[in-house]
Design a protein around this motif. Structure first.
Motif, short mmCIF file in Angstrom:
data_model
loop_
_atom_site.label_atom_id
_atom_site.label_comp_id
_atom_site.label_asym_id
_atom_site.label_seq_id
_atom_site.Cartn_x
_atom_site.Cartn_y
_atom_site.Cartn_z
N VAL A 128 0.77 -1.07 -0.07
CA VAL A 128 0.00 0.08 -0.03
C VAL A 128 0.92 1.36 0.16
O VAL A 128 1.93 1.39 0.37
CB VAL A 128 -0.82 0.10 1.22
N GLY A 129 0.38 2.49 -0.45
CA GLY A 129 0.87 3.67 -0.68
C GLY A 129 0.18 5.01 -0.67
O GLY A 129 -1.15 4.66 -0.40
N THR A 130 0.57 5.86 -1.14
CA THR A 130 -0.14 7.21 -0.78
C THR A 130 -1.27 7.38 -1.81
O THR A 130 -2.33 7.97 -1.51
CB THR A 130 0.59 8.35 -0.96
N ARG A 131 -1.38 6.42 -2.76
CA ARG A 131 -2.40 6.34 -3.55
C ARG A 131 -3.49 5.27 -3.37
O ARG A 131 -4.41 5.17 -4.09
CB ARG A 131 -1.82 5.94 -5.15
N THR A 132 -3.27 4.38 -2.18
CA THR A 132 -4.20 3.48 -1.93
C THR A 132 -5.26 4.13 -0.96
O THR A 132 -4.88 5.00 -0.06
CB THR A 132 -3.53 2.49 -0.86
N ARG A 133 -6.58 3.76 -1.02
CA ARG A 133 -7.64 4.36 -0.56
C ARG A 133 -8.29 3.11 0.19
O ARG A 133 -8.78 2.05 -0.26
CB ARG A 133 -8.66 5.05 -1.34
N PHE A 134 -8.72 3.40 1.65
CA PHE A 134 -9.34 2.21 2.49
C PHE A 134 -10.70 2.99 2.84
O PHE A 134 -10.76 4.05 3.32
CB PHE A 134 -8.62 2.10 3.80
N THR A 135 -11.62 2.16 2.59
CA THR A 135 -13.12 2.58 2.81
C THR A 135 -13.56 1.63 4.12
O THR A 135 -13.68 0.42 3.90
CB THR A 135 -13.94 2.44 1.82
N TYR A 136 -13.65 2.27 5.17
CA TYR A 136 -14.05 1.34 6.45
C TYR A 136 -15.33 1.41 6.51
O TYR A 136 -16.13 2.31 6.30
CB TYR A 136 -13.24 2.22 7.54
N HIS A 137 -15.87 0.30 7.35
CA HIS A 137 -17.09 -0.03 7.78
C HIS A 137 -17.05 -0.42 9.21
O HIS A 137 -15.98 -1.05 9.68
CB HIS A 137 -17.82 -1.16 6.93
N GLU A 138 -18.09 -0.05 10.02
CA GLU A 138 -17.85 -0.47 11.46
C GLU A 138 -19.38 -0.87 12.02
O GLU A 138 -20.34 0.11 11.78
CB GLU A 138 -17.36 0.59 12.35
N GLN A 139 -19.54 -1.82 12.69
CA GLN A 139 -20.85 -2.07 13.04
C GLN A 139 -20.69 -3.29 14.36
O GLN A 139 -20.30 -4.23 14.44
CB GLN A 139 -21.91 -2.80 12.14
N ASP A 140 -21.39 -2.79 15.82
CA ASP A 140 -21.27 -3.65 16.56
C ASP A 140 -19.95 -4.20 17.07
O ASP A 140 -19.77 -5.41 17.40
CB ASP A 140 -22.39 -4.80 16.61
N GLY A 141 -18.77 -3.45 17.25
CA GLY A 141 -17.52 -3.84 17.40
C GLY A 141 -16.82 -4.51 16.25
O GLY A 141 -15.70 -5.10 16.43
#
Length: 116
Positions: free
Chosen positions: A21-34
């Protein structure tokens, strides 16, 4: 209560070794109930996924990724969630490959619409 990561987009603040991964990498996070999970892509990574848990400001997850050269790799990461003074989120990460040799630290920060 800690700020939710759900829907946030984060990017590394510095490039790692080639093929990672590097500066051009994008992470889209999700979170629910821990539970946390994310999709990521960009740079040398064609497609990546991570899945794990969150307890307070600590994330513990495993990741897998497909690189442009057709190889795959996987590993384990523990991150600390930090809220920056401007309200954005930073993850301070300690990771270790499980499919190959190597370990290290990295930092990813929330990308805003106004960021370059």
């Amino acid at each position: 209560m800690p700020r939710s990561l759900d829907g946030l987009v984060l990017a590394p603040v510095a490039d790692q070794a080639p093929g990672q991964v590097g500066t051009r990498t994008r992470f889209t996070y999700h979170e629910q109930d821990g539970e946390i999970w994310a999709e990521y892509a960009g740079g040398d990574v064609v497609r990546g996924r991570l899945v794990g848990t969150r307890a307070g400001d600590r994330l513990d997850f495993r990741y897998v990724q497909l690189k442009e050269d057709g190889t795959t790799s996987s590993g384990h990461c523990v991150s600390t969630v930090v809220e920056l003074s401007d309200g954005r989120v930073r993850l301070e990460e300690t990771w270790e490959w499980e499919s190959q040799d190597g370990s290290g630290t990295s930092v990813v920060e929330q990308v805003t619409e106004h960021a370059p």
